[in-house]
Enzyme design. Structure first.
Site, PDB file in Angstrom:
ATOM      1  N   LYS A 129      -7.318   5.080  11.664  1.00  0.00           N
ATOM      2  CA  LYS A 129      -6.104   4.257  11.592  1.00  0.00           C
ATOM      3  C   LYS A 129      -4.833   5.070  11.779  1.00  0.00           C
ATOM      4  O   LYS A 129      -3.800   4.521  12.195  1.00  0.00           O
ATOM      5  CB  LYS A 129      -6.038   3.551  10.235  1.00  0.00           C
ATOM      6  CG  LYS A 129      -7.273   2.713   9.918  1.00  0.00           C
ATOM      7  CD  LYS A 129      -6.997   1.249   9.991  1.00  0.00           C
ATOM      8  CE  LYS A 129      -8.265   0.432   9.845  1.00  0.00           C
ATOM      9  NZ  LYS A 129      -8.162  -0.891  10.420  1.00  0.00           N
ATOM     10  N   GLU A 140       0.057  -5.583   7.175  1.00  0.00           N
ATOM     11  CA  GLU A 140      -0.912  -6.283   6.338  1.00  0.00           C
ATOM     12  C   GLU A 140      -2.009  -5.278   6.005  1.00  0.00           C
ATOM     13  O   GLU A 140      -2.253  -4.335   6.756  1.00  0.00           O
ATOM     14  CB  GLU A 140      -1.506  -7.468   7.099  1.00  0.00           C
ATOM     15  CG  GLU A 140      -2.674  -7.148   8.051  1.00  0.00           C
ATOM     16  CD  GLU A 140      -2.308  -6.264   9.238  1.00  0.00           C
ATOM     17  OE1 GLU A 140      -1.107  -6.141   9.550  1.00  0.00           O
ATOM     18  OE2 GLU A 140      -3.226  -5.676   9.849  1.00  0.00           O
ATOM     19  N   SER A 172     -15.778   6.167  11.647  1.00  0.00           N
ATOM     20  CA  SER A 172     -14.355   5.809  11.676  1.00  0.00           C
ATOM     21  C   SER A 172     -13.573   6.267  10.449  1.00  0.00           C
ATOM     22  O   SER A 172     -12.361   6.426  10.513  1.00  0.00           O
ATOM     23  CB  SER A 172     -14.212   4.301  11.847  1.00  0.00           C
ATOM     24  OG  SER A 172     -14.880   3.621  10.799  1.00  0.00           O
TER      25      SER A 172
HETATM   26  C1  LIG Z   1     -12.714   3.424   8.044  1.00  0.00           C
HETATM   27  C2  LIG Z   1     -12.514   2.112   8.671  1.00  0.00           C
HETATM   28  N1  LIG Z   1     -13.282   1.760   9.715  1.00  0.00           N
HETATM   29  C3  LIG Z   1     -13.157   0.575  10.314  1.00  0.00           C
HETATM   30  C4  LIG Z   1     -12.243  -0.356   9.883  1.00  0.00           C
HETATM   31  C5  LIG Z   1     -12.203  -1.691  10.563  1.00  0.00           C
HETATM   32  O1  LIG Z   1     -11.110  -1.897  11.396  1.00  0.00           O
HETATM   33  P1  LIG Z   1     -11.241  -1.848  12.962  1.00  0.00           P
HETATM   34  O2  LIG Z   1     -12.310  -2.807  13.367  1.00  0.00           O
HETATM   35  O3  LIG Z   1      -9.904  -2.267  13.448  1.00  0.00           O
HETATM   36  O4  LIG Z   1     -11.575  -0.467  13.358  1.00  0.00           O
HETATM   37  C6  LIG Z   1     -11.398  -0.039   8.793  1.00  0.00           C
HETATM   38  C7  LIG Z   1     -10.381  -1.005   8.308  1.00  0.00           C
HETATM   39  O5  LIG Z   1      -9.765  -0.881   7.285  1.00  0.00           O
HETATM   40  C8  LIG Z   1     -11.540   1.223   8.192  1.00  0.00           C
HETATM   41  O6  LIG Z   1     -10.766   1.568   7.147  1.00  0.00           O
END
Ligand SMILES: Cc1ncc(COP(=O)(O)O)c(C=O)c1O
Lengths: 279, 414
Positions: B99, B121, B392
């Protein structure tokens, strides 16, 4: 603007002859119940509201402030369905008052755009106000409203460029909705400075009537807005009469009283100034 | 870097000028926001063509956020997966997830547009923390909308945001979760659009948000593609990611969309199972609709009312998905599958125990999906597949949830 005649146009013509603005009163369908909302809307008509705006309750109403959100949540929790809205439109249209429907777009897509237009026309509705649909995304609705002879009211805002005002008004039939403030619905203590400017900008590019909404809550404010607009649109202040008063009879009395006050307001609008509607 | 280290053929044509990805995307917004969206779209276009903007973004991403993130071959996890598993270590970024890339890009855009205030948000608080971080760095006022249910579930992240100087506003309308926080952010934006940028947290929302968020997170895939070629001398057979709104998945997919031999898998939150109705799998369990300004797949009832989503992972607990994923699904370029809470938590535990890495529960969905598709891929290819997984985020924020899930918190084991 399409060549078709507008369903709501006659009401504007008549008000113009009377030298006043129309009063449009908004209520969510099914709030507090389906029958309760019909009773409330009929009471508004009895007390002098010219046009009823039936809002289809939606789970994610991004243009609405806390009052309409709460009322919509109550209606949805009570199980109101899109087809109930059509029944409400039919019942209120039977009073002879024009009934326009305001809706976020997803419930209409889900129902089927053409099917909804067909059923709304059959129920005696005049058309739709679409707060989250801009003409660029409205292909299906432009076609369906033409096919079923319905009015379509898109919104214009103080932030709209002249090009967008012309484009948006060009796709409206019936009337144009000018959002008086940059913000969501809800009664305000002062009416907007931006609204008269916006209305006169709209008048430069279209002969369609212009309704002004967002923030009107008293007879005095209604009179002020009636001084430059063709319709004064009131929602949250009317809805609050029902939210704030647990007793049904008392709530309807409060609703009638405010409707009467607003109806007097639109009849005592300031004389139309230079920006006023021609003819 | 070898000659074909960057993929110049990645299709750049989508979205179209109005923000459409085939039948998806677009703008379903109040007219009052159109001028701001137009301003944002042109600022985004100009920024992407401005070498000094791109250099500043690259410099900040490197020196502040710590990118490029490592590409790590997880050998012990690979043994259990029956695949060669490469982890893109977004968990090692500053603030602990992918993020940060998005918020740095959008904070730079905010400054470029001359705005002084950002709103955001947040669900679990990850994006809220990232937004508050960027706001502190750029000296911007920051207001974060968070469902009241989430402010209670995620009290530590609320404290983090406040430490960073942000105002956290608990949202008490609707279901009091992420979707309602997003509604409230939109309402704030309509009222304050002149001085405020809506720093959206994922590749969803009205045009140009899905496109600009993708541009800021696509570094994940660009880096990983180069790293694969450098470190293993080949592209992976498949790329996997979890899908909430879709930013980390798009971020890693984008560089590979022009490589037809690379399969793309997005894993949605299956909650208790898509069949139970308690899930957040918008593509596999939802239908086409309009939500938060875009046409996409939505969890909705027969009347088009948004339904509440359910997932053990707060970051995936959203009843919609970015429109580009709807398009990738529709065209068949990417495959989307649900992963249940239990499957995700079992993969979570496996990564902890085999690699000494505590993943975010969101990312554990990508790991679980990887475990599920590995044998099928092996059968199809007739050899061990190589799978690139977007890890992620890190699991620090999830220690409480996971501790409760596994029953290992002290209060439960006196
Ligand atoms: C570590 C992590 N992965 C994935 C996501 C999911 O979001 P996105 O689908 O936009 O990657 C989040 C959302 O808070 C997150 O904190």
């Amino acid at each position: 603007m399409s060549e078709r005649t507008s369903r709501i146009g006659g009401a504007f013509d008549k008000a113009r002859v009377d030298g006043r603005a129309l009063l449009v009163g908004c209520m969510p369908a099914g709030f507090p119940t389906v029958e309760g909302s019909i009773a409330a809307m009929k009471a508004m008509v009895d007390a002098g509201v010219d046009v009823i705006e039936v809002e289809i309750p939606y789970s994610d109403p991004v243009m609405d402030g806390p009052v309409i959100q709460r009322a919509s949540d109550i209606a949805l929790a009570g199980g109101v369905r899109t087809r109930d809205t059509l029944r409400i439109v039919e019942a209120v249209a039977a009073t002879g008052a024009p009934v326009v429907t305001m809706t976020y777009w997803n419930p209409i897509e889900r129902y089927g755009v053409d099917a909804f237009a067909r059923d709304l026309a059959a129920a005696g509705g005049t058309g739709l106000i679409t707060p989250d649909l801009i003409p660029e995304e409205a292909g299906d609705w432009l076609a369906a409203s033409d096919a079923h002879g319905l009015d379509r009211t898109f919104l214009v805002a103080p932030s709209s460029t002249d090009e967008r005002l012309a484009m948006t008004a060009g796709h409206c039939r019936g009337f144009v909705y000018a959002t008086a403030i940059m913000g969501v619905t809800g009664a305000r203590s002062q009416t907007s400075q931006a609204a008269p400017v916006l209305v006169s900008r709209v008048r430069e590019i279209t002969d369609l009537p212009v309704g002004v909404g967002l923030g009107v809550g008293t007879g005095e404010q209604a009179a002020t807005v009636a001084g430059y607009a063709d319709a004064v649109i009131v929602g949250s202040a009317l809805i609050r009469c029902l939210l704030d008063t647990p007793d049904d009879a008392e709530a309807l009395t409060a609703l009638r009283d405010l409707s009467t006050e607003l109806a007097e307001g639109v009849r005592h609008g300031l004389p139309r100034g230079a920006g006023g509607r021609p003819g | 870097m070898s000659a074909d280290a960057t993929n110049a053929d990645v299709p750049a044509q989508l979205p179209d000028a109005a923000g459409h990805y085939g039948p998806f995307g677009g703008r379903f917004v109040p007219e009052a926001l159109v001028a701001a969206l137009d301003e944002l779209a042109s600022a985004h276009r100009a920024a992407m063509a401005d070498e000094s903007f791109l250099a500043e973004f690259a410099g900040l991403s490197r020196d502040y956020a710590g990118t490029p993130s490592l590409l790590y071959e997880a050998r012990r996890f690979s043994e259990r997966a029956g695949a060669r598993v490469l982890l893109k270590r977004e968990d090692l970024n500053h603030t602990g997830a992918h993020k940060v890339r998005n918020v740095l890009g959008q904070a730079l855009l905010t400054r470029r547009m001359g705005k002084r205030r950002v709103i955001a948000e947040t669900g679990a608080g990850q994006h809220g923390v990232a937004a508050a971080t960027a706001a502190a760095l750029f000296d911007l006022e920051c207001v974060v909308y968070m469902g009241q249910v989430d402010t209670e579930r995620q009290a530590l992240n609320v404290a983090r945001m406040r430490m960073l100087g942000a105002t956290v506003v608990p949202v008490t309308t609707g279901s009091r979760t992420l979707k309602d926080a997003m509604n409230e952010a939109m309402r704030d934006w309509v009222a304050n659009v002149d001085e405020t940028h809506y720093l959206i947290g994922t590749a969803a929302g009205p045009h140009p948000f899905p496109a600009l968020v993708r541009d800021f997170v696509r570094g994940i895939g660009d880096e990983a593609r180069t790293q694969c070629l450098d470190q293993i001398g080949a592209l992976p057979d498949a790329v996997t990611a979890c899908v909430g709104g879709g930013s980390n998945a798009l971020g890693i997919f984008h560089a590979f969309t022009g490589d037809p031999q690379v399969r793309l898998y997005g894993f949605e939150a299956g909650g208790d199972g898509v069949g139970t109705g308690r899930h957040a799998a918008s593509i596999t369990g939802g239908s086409t609709g309009v939500l938060h300004g875009t046409r996409t797949f939505v969890l909705q009832d027969a009347d088009g009312q948004t339904q509440e989503s359910h997932s053990i992972s707060a970051g995936l607990d959203y009843p919609g998905v970015g429109p580009e994923h709807a398009w990738l699904h529709d065209t068949g370029r990417a495959t989307y599958q649900p992963v249940t809470d239990d499957e995700a938590m079992s993969a979570f535990e496996l990564l902890c125990r085999t690699e000494g890495i505590i993943p975010a529960i969101e990312s554990a969905h990508a790991l679980a999906g990887t475990l599920a598709v590995a044998p099928k891929l092996a059968a199809e290819l007739g050899r061990q597949p190589t799978i690139l997984v977007n890890l992620s985020g890190r699991g620090d924020k999830d220690v409480h949830t996971a501790g409760e899930y596994f029953g290992i918190l002290d209060k439960e084991r006196p």
